[in-house]
Design a protein around this motif. Structure first.
Motif, PDB file in Angstrom:
ATOM      1  N   THR A 262       0.835  -1.184   0.000  1.00 19.20           N
ATOM      2  CA  THR A 262       0.000   0.000   0.000  1.00 19.20           C
ATOM      3  C   THR A 262       0.872   1.236   0.000  1.00 19.20           C
ATOM      4  O   THR A 262       2.029   1.194   0.414  1.00 19.20           O
ATOM      5  CB  THR A 262      -0.991  -0.012   1.178  1.00 19.20           C
ATOM      6  OG1 THR A 262      -2.006   0.954   0.926  1.00 19.20           O
ATOM      7  CG2 THR A 262      -0.327   0.303   2.500  1.00 19.20           C
ATOM      8  N   GLY A 385     -13.917   3.383   1.480  1.00 13.66           N
ATOM      9  CA  GLY A 385     -12.838   3.848   0.611  1.00 13.66           C
ATOM     10  C   GLY A 385     -12.561   5.321   0.686  1.00 13.66           C
ATOM     11  O   GLY A 385     -11.440   5.762   0.494  1.00 13.66           O
ATOM     12  N   PRO A 387     -14.681   9.346   2.094  1.00 18.89           N
ATOM     13  CA  PRO A 387     -15.913   9.886   2.687  1.00 18.89           C
ATOM     14  C   PRO A 387     -17.030   9.865   1.645  1.00 18.89           C
ATOM     15  O   PRO A 387     -16.797  10.129   0.470  1.00 18.89           O
ATOM     16  CB  PRO A 387     -15.537  11.329   3.025  1.00 18.89           C
ATOM     17  CG  PRO A 387     -14.041  11.368   3.064  1.00 18.89           C
ATOM     18  CD  PRO A 387     -13.582  10.321   2.091  1.00 18.89           C
ATOM     19  N   THR A 495      -3.150   7.270  11.905  1.00 19.77           N
ATOM     20  CA  THR A 495      -3.842   6.733  10.734  1.00 19.77           C
ATOM     21  C   THR A 495      -3.454   7.426   9.437  1.00 19.77           C
ATOM     22  O   THR A 495      -3.616   6.868   8.367  1.00 19.77           O
ATOM     23  CB  THR A 495      -5.368   6.906  10.879  1.00 19.77           C
ATOM     24  OG1 THR A 495      -5.657   8.316  10.906  1.00 19.77           O
ATOM     25  CG2 THR A 495      -5.892   6.251  12.140  1.00 19.77           C
ATOM     26  N   ARG A 512      -6.919  12.433   3.834  1.00 21.46           N
ATOM     27  CA  ARG A 512      -5.536  12.131   4.156  1.00 21.46           C
ATOM     28  C   ARG A 512      -4.775  13.405   4.477  1.00 21.46           C
ATOM     29  O   ARG A 512      -4.985  14.438   3.837  1.00 21.46           O
ATOM     30  CB  ARG A 512      -4.860  11.425   2.977  1.00 21.46           C
ATOM     31  CG  ARG A 512      -5.470  10.113   2.577  1.00 21.46           C
ATOM     32  CD  ARG A 512      -5.293   9.001   3.553  1.00 21.46           C
ATOM     33  NE  ARG A 512      -3.901   8.741   3.893  1.00 21.46           N
ATOM     34  CZ  ARG A 512      -3.504   7.651   4.564  1.00 21.46           C
ATOM     35  NH1 ARG A 512      -4.383   6.718   4.928  1.00 21.46           N
ATOM     36  NH2 ARG A 512      -2.242   7.481   4.857  1.00 21.46           N
ATOM     37  N   LYS A 518      -6.509   9.338  -2.822  1.00 26.08           N
ATOM     38  CA  LYS A 518      -7.509   8.311  -3.067  1.00 26.08           C
ATOM     39  C   LYS A 518      -8.223   8.636  -4.371  1.00 26.08           C
ATOM     40  O   LYS A 518      -9.000   9.585  -4.444  1.00 26.08           O
ATOM     41  CB  LYS A 518      -8.504   8.294  -1.908  1.00 26.08           C
ATOM     42  CG  LYS A 518      -7.999   7.512  -0.710  1.00 26.08           C
ATOM     43  CD  LYS A 518      -8.378   6.084  -0.919  1.00 26.08           C
ATOM     44  CE  LYS A 518      -8.025   5.127   0.148  1.00 26.08           C
ATOM     45  NZ  LYS A 518      -8.887   3.950   0.095  1.00 26.08           N
ATOM     46  N   ARG A 523      -5.987   3.603  -3.438  1.00 23.78           N
ATOM     47  CA  ARG A 523      -4.968   4.353  -2.698  1.00 23.78           C
ATOM     48  C   ARG A 523      -3.670   4.422  -3.503  1.00 23.78           C
ATOM     49  O   ARG A 523      -3.082   3.408  -3.832  1.00 23.78           O
ATOM     50  CB  ARG A 523      -4.742   3.637  -1.369  1.00 23.78           C
ATOM     51  CG  ARG A 523      -3.700   4.244  -0.495  1.00 23.78           C
ATOM     52  CD  ARG A 523      -3.877   3.670   0.892  1.00 23.78           C
ATOM     53  NE  ARG A 523      -2.697   3.824   1.701  1.00 23.78           N
ATOM     54  CZ  ARG A 523      -2.606   3.387   2.945  1.00 23.78           C
ATOM     55  NH1 ARG A 523      -3.609   2.747   3.502  1.00 23.78           N
ATOM     56  NH2 ARG A 523      -1.500   3.563   3.635  1.00 23.78           N
TER      57      ARG A 523
HETATM   58  C1  7RM Z   1     -10.509   0.143   3.182  1.00 28.57           C
HETATM   59  C2  7RM Z   1      -9.535   1.045   2.469  1.00 28.57           C
HETATM   60  C3  7RM Z   1      -7.381   3.713   3.594  1.00 28.57           C
HETATM   61  C4  7RM Z   1      -7.825   5.159   3.564  1.00 28.57           C
HETATM   62  C5  7RM Z   1      -8.157   5.727   4.904  1.00 28.57           C
HETATM   63  C6  7RM Z   1      -9.112   6.856   4.524  1.00 28.57           C
HETATM   64  C7  7RM Z   1      -9.892   6.290   3.368  1.00 28.57           C
HETATM   65  C8  7RM Z   1     -11.451   4.353   3.821  1.00 28.57           C
HETATM   66  C9  7RM Z   1     -13.277   5.377   4.427  1.00 28.57           C
HETATM   67  C10 7RM Z   1     -12.285   6.352   4.173  1.00 28.57           C
HETATM   68  C11 7RM Z   1     -13.755   8.019   4.748  1.00 28.57           C
HETATM   69  C12 7RM Z   1     -14.574   5.826   4.849  1.00 28.57           C
HETATM   70  N1  7RM Z   1      -8.216   0.826   2.740  1.00 28.57           N
HETATM   71  N2  7RM Z   1     -11.161   5.675   3.787  1.00 28.57           N
HETATM   72  N3  7RM Z   1     -12.727   4.163   4.198  1.00 28.57           N
HETATM   73  N4  7RM Z   1     -12.524   7.668   4.342  1.00 28.57           N
HETATM   74  N5  7RM Z   1     -14.764   7.156   5.006  1.00 28.57           N
HETATM   75  N6  7RM Z   1     -15.583   4.979   5.093  1.00 28.57           N
HETATM   76  O1  7RM Z   1      -9.947   1.876   1.706  1.00 28.57           O
HETATM   77  O2  7RM Z   1      -5.765   1.291   2.779  1.00 28.57           O
HETATM   78  O3  7RM Z   1      -6.922   1.458   0.655  1.00 28.57           O
HETATM   79  O4  7RM Z   1      -7.225   3.184   2.290  1.00 28.57           O
HETATM   80  O5  7RM Z   1      -9.041   5.282   2.810  1.00 28.57           O
HETATM   81  O6  7RM Z   1      -8.385   7.964   4.081  1.00 28.57           O
HETATM   82  O7  7RM Z   1      -6.988   6.169   5.563  1.00 28.57           O
HETATM   83  S1  7RM Z   1      -6.971   1.655   2.073  1.00 28.57           S
END
Ligand code: 7RM
Length: 629
Positions: A262, A385, A387, A495, A512, A518, A523
């Motif tokens: 990642t 993934g 918001p 995080t 982030r 994203k 990612r």
């Molecule tokens: C599961 C996945 C992680 C990053 C994380 C956030 C963003 C993931 C949400 C979200 C807002 C959500 N893994 N993120 N889920 N932001 N609401 N429900 O995506 O390693 O590929 O990414 O994704 O920034 O840090 S990941």
């Protein structure tokens, strides 16, 4: 939860949803709050262990936490054999539909048979416990079979997303020192064929450790087969050695299960390492409570198995729960924008879990497409993934869920392995908020000094308690694990996200705070996009940022400095985009490329992407005291 009046726009779950739920809300939070280890221990007991653990949580070497220490198990055994020994034997474990409309399904019995046969093949090729095996293909059943076969024999799988390309694959093969590559001849995407084997051949020229390449026939196009290295999967599976019985490797709870690369703050992608025991307990428990998995459910996680969402919630979580996992190979709009809704109707899908970008993409085609289909089998919906904007949330809720299906907006990461901030079916929902940490988890939002911020103030999202599915380390780079996640705020896991918490304790993720972008929920790291650009002969320096995009969430915007002797042109822009696509993959192609004479940097030479972003958006760049200019 209680009768307290919640602020803002709130959607309450129906009595039916609450009654049906595995999770008896308050009780679950209370139990976990009172006794964190006891809570997870109780869940672990629902799974099969060859030897029981002596200790639930060992934090003596934190942040290298260990879970279920001394226990022996195997996640693939729990996914398959455990069910085959019961009345679930003939129940469907996997339903698959190809983009062209083909249909395949596997009962638990059949899936175990295929996994056993393939495990025997891997063993005969000399794959042993702890060896790394890379898998590179589209969303096809063989990906699941390959992952489970690795797990069964204790090998470590490393899945590389089928949308990645030459350099991304090469880097991951090289870093993991994989012995075997399992690849498909090609994959279908929006009616077109992606030549995966060809990409792999190019990557293999740069990677030296791979001894065997197993090729799954999917498209049937002609591919080059290197003598002595490349073998057809279907031919191997017809050999007598591929027989139906293969003993299970009884692994330690803390033995590695997989690595998954990642993107992080700087440099190369990191190999996030997960283990058999804790990851198993974490994915099993979270899926059971959050998506309220029941015996007769058909669960569709529309992510790609090449990302953590697919690992945890297409493959492991649903099978651990004995549910039926549905997998679809292709694009949501192929051949028409009703493809998804058609399949929900056809297979009677009960739970749909997808990303906001997909919802926004499908929303554009209007309500008539979903309205042509009977979606009444749906009971719960999910989002992950990035918001989810309230507008997309409401469309999803009203048009797809018919106002009957709560939306589980789950926040988590590759590193966390399982849902971290998420509603339970009985949680009152606010569109755009993932609500609260999963039972037992302590999270917080802190300022620069690690002190909790006030209600509705923005800060860094941190995690203060260990959890079983947490990453254990960065493979081969434990120092980076400590430095990247545990050193910014002592005793807390950082995080990389910023967030706010409202007066009801609901979390709102902002995005982030590091150099991760994203794009359509995928990612990507600015560093990887930049190094792909700089590997083109015309480029001296590059900077990539994410800018808001209606469907993708974020789109990549690149700023490049040309080498002497090169001229800017539209043709060069297109060539650069193609180049990034070839090296990294189509999702990494910049939406815009600007030629510039210089980039804003700190005195120590770091690119200030924040300044570029503010300029592009016409905003105040904030504190620029470290700017070199
Ligand atoms: C599961 C996945 C992680 C990053 C994380 C956030 C963003 C993931 C949400 C979200 C807002 C959500 N893994 N993120 N889920 N932001 N609401 N429900 O995506 O390693 O590929 O990414 O994704 O920034 O840090 S990941």
């Amino acid at each position: 939860m209680n009768d307290k009046q919640l602020t803002g726009e709130v959607y309450y779950p129906s009595k039916d949803v609450i009654k049906h739920a595995n999770a008896k809300c308050e009780k679950l939070y209370e139990e976990a709050e009172k006794n964190l280890e006891g809570f997870w221990e109780k869940e672990a007991k629902n799974l099969k262990w060859f030897k029981k653990w002596n200790k639930v949580l060992d934090d003596s070497e934190k942040p290298f936490y260990k879970w279920f220490v001394g226990g022996k198990t195997n996640i693939a055994y729990n996914c398959l054999d455990v069910h085959v020994e019961t009345y679930r034997r003939n129940k469907l474990a996997l339903i698959w539909e190809g983009e062209k409309g083909e249909f395949r399904s596997f009962s638990y019995f059949a899936l175990r048979r295929e996994v056993c046969r393939f495990s025997n093949i891997l063993k005969s090729l000399g794959v042993k416990k702890g060896d790394r095996v890379t898998l590179y293909m589209g969303r096809i059943p063989e990906l699941m079979i390959g992952m489970l076969a690795c797990a069964r024999i204790g090998a470590i799988h490393s899945v590389v997303y089928g949308g990645f390309s030459v350099e991304a694959l090469h880097e991951r093969l090289e870093d993991s020192q994989s012995k075997v590559l399992i690849v498909a001849d090609g994959s279908y995407q929006r009616g077109k064929i992606v030549q995966l084997k060809q990409i792999a051949d190019e990557a293999l020229q740069r990677a030296a450790t791979v001894e065997s390449v197993l090729v799954v026939k999917r498209t049937g196009e002609d591919v080059y087969m290197e003598p002595g290295r490349d073998m057809w999967y279907h031919e191997l599976m017809n050999l007598p050695i591929a027989n139906n019985s293969c003993s299970v490797e009884q692994v330690d709870a803390e033995d590695p299960l997989f690595i998954l690369y990642t993107s992080g703050t700087t440099g190369k992608p990191k190999a996030i390492l997960h283990t058999h025991g804790g990851y198993m307990v974490g994915t099993y428990t979270t899926l059971k409570y959050v998506f309220d998995i029941h015996e007769d459910d058909r669960f569709w996680c529309a992510a790609d198995p090449g990302w953590i969402t697919g690992h945890s919630y297409i493959v492991y979580g649903p099978l651990l729960n004995g549910a039926t996992s549905f997998m679809y190979e292709g694009a949501p709009t192929h051949p028409y924008p009703n493809r998804w809704w058609q399949m929900i109707e056809k297979y009677g899908i009960n739970i749909l879990y997808t990303a906001p970008t997909a919802i926004r993409g499908l929303m554009r085609y209007g309500e008539a497409w979903p309205n042509r289909h009977d979606l009444s089998s749906l009971r719960l919906l999910g989002s992950v993934g990035e918001p989810i904007n309230p507008e997309a949330w409401k469309w999803y809720y009203r048009v797809i869920g018919k106002e009957n299906c709560p939306i589980m907006d789950t926040w988590w990461q590759t590193e966390t392995g399982m849902f971290m901030i998420t509603p339970l079916p009985c949680t009152p929902l606010k569109p755009g908020s993932g609500t609260k940490p999963f039972p037992g988890l302590k999270m917080d939002i802190v300022d620069e000094d690690g002190k909790p911020v006030k209600t509705n103030e923005e800060g860094y999202l941190v995690i203060k308690t260990p959890w079983p599915a947490m990453m254990r380390t960065i493979y081969n780079d434990p120092d980076r694990y400590v430095q990247q996640y545990w050193s910014r705020f002592p005793g807390m896991y950082m995080t990389g996200d910023s967030a706010k918490r409202d007066e009801d304790g609901y979390y709102w993720i902002i995005g982030r705070v590091d150099d991760v972008i994203k794009v359509s929920g995928y990612r990507l790291g600015t560093a990887e996009i930049e190094s792909a650009l700089v590997s083109h002969p015309s480029i001296a320096e590059a900077a990539a940022i994410g800018l808001p995009h209606d469907v993708k969430g974020n789109a990549i915007h690149a700023f490049v400095i040309l080498r002497v002797g090169y001229e800017k042109s539209d043709k060069l822009i297109e060539e650069l985009r193609q180049h990034v696509g070839h090296e990294m993959g189509p999702i990494a192609k910049p939406e815009h490329i600007d030629f510039v004479d210089s980039l804003p940097k700190t005195r120590s030479g770091k690119i200030m992407r924040r300044v570029l972003k503010a300029r592009a958006l016409g905003l105040d760049p904030g504190n620029i005291s470290t700017l070199e200019e």
